[in-house]
Design an enzyme around this catalytic site. Structure first.
Site, PDB file in Angstrom:
ATOM      1  N   TYR A  59      80.407  52.474   4.535  1.00  0.00           N
ATOM      2  CA  TYR A  59      80.563  53.657   2.972  1.00  0.00           C
ATOM      3  C   TYR A  59      80.912  54.939   2.962  1.00  0.00           C
ATOM      4  O   TYR A  59      80.882  55.465   1.777  1.00  0.00           O
ATOM      5  CB  TYR A  59      79.033  53.051   2.240  1.00  0.00           C
ATOM      6  CG  TYR A  59      78.992  51.720   1.843  1.00  0.00           C
ATOM      7  CD1 TYR A  59      79.305  50.343   2.440  1.00  0.00           C
ATOM      8  CD2 TYR A  59      77.202  50.953   1.441  1.00  0.00           C
ATOM      9  CE1 TYR A  59      79.081  49.186   2.203  1.00  0.00           C
ATOM     10  CE2 TYR A  59      77.300  50.070   1.265  1.00  0.00           C
ATOM     11  CZ  TYR A  59      77.620  49.017   1.544  1.00  0.00           C
ATOM     12  OH  TYR A  59      77.213  47.753   1.391  1.00  0.00           O
ATOM     13  N   LYS A  83      77.782  42.370  14.439  1.00  0.00           N
ATOM     14  CA  LYS A  83      78.383  41.597  14.675  1.00  0.00           C
ATOM     15  C   LYS A  83      79.644  42.273  16.297  1.00  0.00           C
ATOM     16  O   LYS A  83      80.923  42.407  16.533  1.00  0.00           O
ATOM     17  CB  LYS A  83      79.653  41.533  13.507  1.00  0.00           C
ATOM     18  CG  LYS A  83      80.689  40.806  13.138  1.00  0.00           C
ATOM     19  CD  LYS A  83      79.939  39.031  13.482  1.00  0.00           C
ATOM     20  CE  LYS A  83      81.512  38.319  12.866  1.00  0.00           C
ATOM     21  NZ  LYS A  83      80.846  37.060  13.249  1.00  0.00           N
ATOM     22  N   ASP A 103      75.912  36.469  10.975  1.00  0.00           N
ATOM     23  CA  ASP A 103      75.973  35.953  10.398  1.00  0.00           C
ATOM     24  C   ASP A 103      74.575  34.509  10.667  1.00  0.00           C
ATOM     25  O   ASP A 103      73.849  33.787  10.052  1.00  0.00           O
ATOM     26  CB  ASP A 103      77.156  34.573  10.525  1.00  0.00           C
ATOM     27  CG  ASP A 103      77.951  35.471  11.743  1.00  0.00           C
ATOM     28  OD1 ASP A 103      76.655  35.872  13.065  1.00  0.00           O
ATOM     29  OD2 ASP A 103      79.104  34.559  12.857  1.00  0.00           O
ATOM     30  N   ASP A 122      72.645  46.346   4.007  1.00  0.00           N
ATOM     31  CA  ASP A 122      72.796  45.623   2.054  1.00  0.00           C
ATOM     32  C   ASP A 122      73.008  44.472   1.674  1.00  0.00           C
ATOM     33  O   ASP A 122      71.690  44.098   0.751  1.00  0.00           O
ATOM     34  CB  ASP A 122      74.025  46.265   1.901  1.00  0.00           C
ATOM     35  CG  ASP A 122      73.983  46.572   0.239  1.00  0.00           C
ATOM     36  OD1 ASP A 122      73.319  46.466  -0.791  1.00  0.00           O
ATOM     37  OD2 ASP A 122      74.818  47.009   0.177  1.00  0.00           O
ATOM     38  N   ASP A 137      69.258  42.447   0.368  1.00  0.00           N
ATOM     39  CA  ASP A 137      68.957  41.373  -0.724  1.00  0.00           C
ATOM     40  C   ASP A 137      68.580  39.939  -0.735  1.00  0.00           C
ATOM     41  O   ASP A 137      67.876  39.430  -1.362  1.00  0.00           O
ATOM     42  CB  ASP A 137      70.629  41.589  -1.622  1.00  0.00           C
ATOM     43  CG  ASP A 137      70.121  42.403  -2.464  1.00  0.00           C
ATOM     44  OD1 ASP A 137      69.701  43.996  -2.103  1.00  0.00           O
ATOM     45  OD2 ASP A 137      71.527  42.631  -3.273  1.00  0.00           O
TER      46      ASP A 137
END
Ligand code: NAD
Length: 366
Positions: free
Chosen positions: A141, A192, A224, A248, A252
């Site tokens: 970001y 990852k 994942d 992020d 959620d």
């Protein structure tokens, strides 16, 4: 003891829920003999309307003069034009970066009495009590280069950069370990590392820091796999620590585990919450948005914001006993069968935003 709290109610239901959070803090003050002083400012759409900016320098300065910030929510259809030069969310990114709020904490706890209000099966969500620690000021970001351009042949290209320094990784990993120490002593570091170089550095630093926290059991999980495990067996997790973008998305997803957006608090800290009584500067807000569909109608659930003040008491003021008093007041009111509309079910007693706030206030006062 005097505590200065900067209050940024923002847009939509922000002011509705923030009023009730202040009611709860004042009740804590009366019961435990603390003095909470509030300074109010604008953020988001309401600030754009008045000043043309989502967050002014004066508001930012006011926040940094205080011991903590309480925020409602920002945004709404009035400011949704994709071509607009300034957007309400700009205020959120600006305040995170300016105050160096690098650690975002989102606890998700399934209360037994709420098991049937989620979209997942009760046996899956039973016993869920996890905390996601998301890195908030680095990674994709904010990383440079971040731009869009046209190649000589005229085709368009864009780049974002997932950049992390050793310092940025170490402080968020340490935050994860410190928080795990105070809980069930299990930390899952999510990355990852099979594909990304920044993740390989992340994993290496996590392993190095683990030597300082022998009581905590560290495991590593690919993002994942984590996304899958959160839905398959969420009770597996205690503390999850991860980088900005992964966090992020995972936060959620994790929020779905608890039934309503109106129940989940968050903290964004500028320091590592070390020791028994941490005093890190922080910003506290519900995870939900400005819910324009119910704003100003006495319908919003104020519990997420009230629980955010419990996090403020614990992480910024070192007041663990007071934080626990707020949390048990919320639990008691729910056990008594009171529900706002979003969590209403058969046989329960419906309460508006203000009534719910007053019920919790009464319980805090004891
Ligand atoms: P939202 O979280 O505002 O609302 C989603 C749904 O949940 C709506 O049906 C709403 O009524 C309900 N809801 C949310 N909070 C509730 C509460 N306290 N009590 C009861 N029900 C509640 O998300 P959205 O509708 O996608 O976004 C609305 C606006 O909020 C947009 O402008 C968006 O950009 C902004 N937003 C802001 C933040 C923030 O300030 N941190 C976060 C997310 C979205």
């Amino acid at each position: 003891m005097k505590y200065h709290v900067a209050v940024l109610p923002g847009d939509g239901v922000g002011p509705d829920v923030v009023n009730e959070a202040i009611r709860a803090l004042d009740a804590v003050g009366r019961r435990f003999g603390h003095d909470f002083k509030y300074e109010f400012g604008l953020i988001g759409g309401i600030s754009i309307d008045k000043y043309g900016e989502a967050l002014t320098r004066e508001t930012l300065q006011m926040c940094s003069r205080c011991n903590a910030v309480l925020l409602g929510a920002v945004g709404g259809p009035k400011w949704d034009d994709p071509k607009a030069k300034v957007r309400p969310e700009d205020g959120l990114l600006a305040i995170r970066k300016a105050l160096d709020l690098f650690a975002n904490l989102r606890p998700v706890k399934m209360l037994p009495l709420m098991e049937n209000s989620t979209s997942l099966k009760a046996e899956i969500v039973r016993g869920v009590d996890l905390l996601v620690v998301r890195e908030l000021t680095g990674g994709l970001y904010f990383g440079k280069p971040k731009r869009r351009w046209k190649t000589k042949s005229g085709s368009r290209r864009a780049v974002d950069s997932m950049v992390y320094t050793e310092k940025e990784i170490a402080r968020i990993i340490r935050t994860g370990f410190e928080l795990a120490l105070k809980r069930r002593k299990k930390l899952t570091s999510v990355d990852k590392a099979n594909v990304l170089e920044s993740s390989r550095l992340w994993r290496q630093i996590a392993q190095e820091i683990a030597a300082e926290y022998e009581q905590v059991k560290l495991d590593h999980m690919l993002v994942d796999t984590c996304a899958m495990r959160l839905i398959q067996n969420p009770a597996y997790f205690d503390v999850i620590v991860t980088e900005n973008t992964f966090g992020d998305i995972l936060t959620d997803e994790a929020s779905l585990l608890s039934g309503s957006m109106g129940m989940l608090p968050s903290a964004s800290l500028a320091g590592i919450p070390e020791g028994k009584n941490p005093r890190a500067f922080g910003l506290y807000e519900p995870i939900h948005g400005s819910a324009p569909d119910i704003a100003g109608q006495n319908l919003a659930n104020p519990i997420a914001t009230i629980l955010s003040t419990a996090m403020m008491l614990r992480y910024s003021f070192g007041l663990g006993k007071e934080a626990a008093a707020v949390e048990s007041a919320v639990l008691n009111v729910l056990e008594d069968g009171h529900r706002t509309k979003d969590i209403m079910s058969d046989g329960m007693k419906q309460a508006g935003t203000i009534e719910m706030g007053k019920l919790i206030e009464k319980r805090i006062e004891g």
